[in-house]
Design a protein around this motif. Structure first.
Motif, PDB file in Angstrom:
ATOM      1  N   MET A   1       0.845  -1.188   0.000  1.00  0.00           N
ATOM      2  CA  MET A   1       0.000   0.000   0.000  1.00  0.00           C
ATOM      3  C   MET A   1       0.881   1.239   0.000  1.00  0.00           C
ATOM      4  SD  MET A   1      -2.978   1.084   2.735  1.00  0.00           S
ATOM      5  CE  MET A   1      -1.894   0.971   4.162  1.00  0.00           C
ATOM      6  N   GLN A   2       0.654   2.121  -0.954  1.00  0.00           N
ATOM      7  CA  GLN A   2       1.440   3.352  -1.043  1.00  0.00           C
ATOM      8  C   GLN A   2       0.729   4.460  -0.274  1.00  0.00           C
ATOM      9  OE1 GLN A   2       2.020   5.419  -4.896  1.00  0.00           O
ATOM     10  NE2 GLN A   2       4.222   5.134  -4.521  1.00  0.00           N
ATOM     11  N   VAL A  96       5.792   6.425   1.302  1.00  0.00           N
ATOM     12  CA  VAL A  96       6.281   5.151   1.830  1.00  0.00           C
ATOM     13  C   VAL A  96       5.417   4.020   1.287  1.00  0.00           C
ATOM     14  CG1 VAL A  96       7.200   6.194   3.939  1.00  0.00           C
ATOM     15  CG2 VAL A  96       4.847   5.361   3.908  1.00  0.00           C
ATOM     16  N   GLU A  97       6.028   2.842   1.204  1.00  0.00           N
ATOM     17  CA  GLU A  97       5.304   1.615   0.865  1.00  0.00           C
ATOM     18  C   GLU A  97       5.202   0.760   2.121  1.00  0.00           C
ATOM     19  OE1 GLU A  97       3.852   0.432  -1.782  1.00  0.00           O
ATOM     20  OE2 GLU A  97       4.420   1.854  -3.357  1.00  0.00           O
ATOM     21  N   VAL A  98       3.969   0.482   2.552  1.00  0.00           N
ATOM     22  CA  VAL A  98       3.763  -0.285   3.785  1.00  0.00           C
ATOM     23  C   VAL A  98       2.748  -1.389   3.513  1.00  0.00           C
ATOM     24  CG1 VAL A  98       4.357   1.596   5.361  1.00  0.00           C
ATOM     25  CG2 VAL A  98       2.016   1.382   4.548  1.00  0.00           C
ATOM     26  N   PRO A  99       2.860  -2.512   4.221  1.00  0.00           N
ATOM     27  CA  PRO A  99       1.906  -3.612   3.997  1.00  0.00           C
ATOM     28  C   PRO A  99       0.550  -3.368   4.655  1.00  0.00           C
ATOM     29  CG  PRO A  99       3.512  -4.233   5.652  1.00  0.00           C
ATOM     30  CD  PRO A  99       3.960  -2.912   5.107  1.00  0.00           C
ATOM     31  N   MET A 104       2.457   1.422   8.875  1.00  0.00           N
ATOM     32  CA  MET A 104       2.415   2.847   8.570  1.00  0.00           C
ATOM     33  C   MET A 104       2.608   3.673   9.847  1.00  0.00           C
ATOM     34  SD  MET A 104      -0.756   5.031   6.917  1.00  0.00           S
ATOM     35  CE  MET A 104      -1.805   4.684   8.357  1.00  0.00           C
ATOM     36  N   HIS A 105       1.907   3.320  10.909  1.00  0.00           N
ATOM     37  CA  HIS A 105       2.038   4.076  12.161  1.00  0.00           C
ATOM     38  C   HIS A 105       3.429   3.898  12.767  1.00  0.00           C
ATOM     39  CE1 HIS A 105      -2.048   5.315  11.978  1.00  0.00           C
ATOM     40  NE2 HIS A 105      -2.570   4.114  12.208  1.00  0.00           N
ATOM     41  N   ASP A 158      -5.367   3.828  -3.279  1.00  0.00           N
ATOM     42  CA  ASP A 158      -5.973   2.522  -3.558  1.00  0.00           C
ATOM     43  C   ASP A 158      -5.628   1.508  -2.464  1.00  0.00           C
ATOM     44  OD1 ASP A 158      -7.193   3.148  -6.131  1.00  0.00           O
ATOM     45  OD2 ASP A 158      -5.127   3.314  -6.861  1.00  0.00           O
ATOM     46  N   PRO A 159      -6.019   1.771  -1.205  1.00  0.00           N
ATOM     47  CA  PRO A 159      -5.708   0.821  -0.131  1.00  0.00           C
ATOM     48  C   PRO A 159      -6.453  -0.495  -0.336  1.00  0.00           C
ATOM     49  CG  PRO A 159      -7.269   2.461   0.637  1.00  0.00           C
ATOM     50  CD  PRO A 159      -6.835   2.909  -0.722  1.00  0.00           C
ATOM     51  N   PRO A 160      -5.836  -1.624   0.017  1.00  0.00           N
ATOM     52  CA  PRO A 160      -6.528  -2.915  -0.129  1.00  0.00           C
ATOM     53  C   PRO A 160      -7.716  -3.020   0.825  1.00  0.00           C
ATOM     54  CG  PRO A 160      -4.451  -3.169   1.045  1.00  0.00           C
ATOM     55  CD  PRO A 160      -4.477  -1.762   0.545  1.00  0.00           C
TER      56      PRO A 160
END
Length: 380
Positions: A1-2, A96-99, A104-105, A158-160
């Motif tokens: 997730m970007q 950032v790219e985070v799963p 993210m936090h 575009d979050p999953p």
């Protein structure tokens, strides 16, 4: 997730009523170059001798001057995009790219820990140089703390499924932003769905413009409230104190009016998707209501000052009238003594009857003048 992380921070200076033209923008660019090591400025944008103006979000304000935008490498945090504004409202941003939201936090906390010391040094260095120019004013002290990241606003692209926060999914304001793309704006989060990549910069501009407007209104409310509190400590029986408070409140009104002019002028440069973001933010944060509260506070401040000025003027007039009465009474006593001496002086060439006639005539005229004056005042 970007995710694009955006955080505002504040300088120790603000625009003042004497701030017009591009001098502040030029001074800011020089101050940032000196105070921020490794800062790489971004190209200022298109310019042409054939064009008086150009319509783009990064154009800045013709009233206050252009923003200073660029990148800087921070050890342990990576490359940061920074924007320094003549208003004193500044931003850092990183993609950032985070799963998931948890990561993210975690990244946010890490950035705060590593970036805040640099923000404090940049704030001190830039603010010191800007204040030395005399084109801006120091902060009043009622504002939010300068020199540190205030909060994060996360722009999720575009979050999953399952990763969109409730702030946008449930409570966000939804707007169509481009063809079949749309956004949901919430507190601390903005979700973008199917937005083309070339429109993302406009969205980020809109988020920062909306945040600046929120900070400006919040700061104005704080300043007006602080001014009202200071009025409680004023000795209203002293004209100098009243005049001092009136002058300070007048300057505050002028400064806030200038900032509003700058905001309205800069809004011309927030276009396309950015304008949609600002509109959604204004609805989500109820900014019209907040501006209404600010207007009420400003009017209350003016009413309080006018009341105290009128009361001070009334007390001053009352003291003046008392002094006039005292001096008039003294003059009257002296006149009585003069009349008595005139009436009983044996060396006077006039006879007793003539002197009595003169004294009686003056006494009658005096009574007529006093009674006439009182009658006229009563009719008024």
């Amino acid at each position: 997730m970007q995710v694009v992380l955006i955080a505002p921070f504040l300088m120790r200076f603000r625009l003042c009523a004497n701030t017009f033209g591009g001098e502040v923008g030029r001074a800011l660019r020089e101050a940032v170059a000196e105070a921020v090591p490794g800062f790489s400025p971004q190209a200022e944008g298109p310019d042409s001798p054939l064009l008086f103006d150009y319509h783009m979000s990064t154009g800045g304000s013709r009233l206050s001057g252009k923003r200073t935008v660029g990148t800087v490498e921070v050890e342990g945090a990576g490359l940061l995009w920074c924007r320094f504004e003549p208003s004193g409202y500044c931003y850092v941003m990183q993609t950032v790219e985070v799963p998931d939201k948890g990561e993210m936090h975690r990244r946010e906390r890490e950035l705060v820990e590593r970036v805040n010391p640099h923000i404090a040094r940049w704030t001190e260095g830039v603010s010191e140089r800007m204040l030395a120019t005399g084109r801006v004013d120091p902060v009043d002290g009622a504002e939010m703390d300068p020199g540190r990241l205030l909060w994060w606003h996360r722009v999720l692209m575009d979050p999953p499924r399952g990763q969109e926060p409730g702030a946008t999914r449930v409570y966000g304001v939804e707007r169509k932003i481009h063809d079949d793309a749309h956004l949901r704006f919430g507190d601390g989060f903005t979700t973008l769905v199917r937005l083309p990549r070339h429109r993302i910069n406009e969205v980020l501009e809109g988020v920062m413009a909306a945040t600046s407007e929120w900070i400006a209104v919040d700061e104005a409310n704080r300043l007006v409230s602080a001014r009202m509190l200071r009025l409680n400590d004023t000795r209203w029986d002293r004209v100098a104190d009243v005049d001092r408070q009136f002058t300070a409140s007048l300057k505050l009104s002028k400064d806030l009016a200038l900032r509003e002019m700058v905001r309205l002028e800069e809004s011309r440069y927030t276009v396309n998707a950015g304008a949609v973001v600002v509109d959604a933010a204004m609805e989500r944060w109820a900014m019209e209501r907040e501006r209404g509260v600010l207007e009420v506070q400003l009017q209350s401040l003016r009413d309080i000052l006018d009341f105290h000025r009128n009361m001070t003027q009334y007390r001053r007039d009352e003291r003046r009238n008392r002094l006039l009465f005292v001096f008039t009474a003294i003059a009257l006593f002296q006149s009585v003594l003069v009349w008595y001496d005139f009436a009983h002086e044996s060396n006077n060439t006039l006879g007793p009857a003539a002197r009595l006639t003169v004294v009686s005539t003056i006494a009658v005229l005096t009574v007529v003048v006093v009674v006439s004056s009182l009658a006229v005042r009563r009719r008024e």
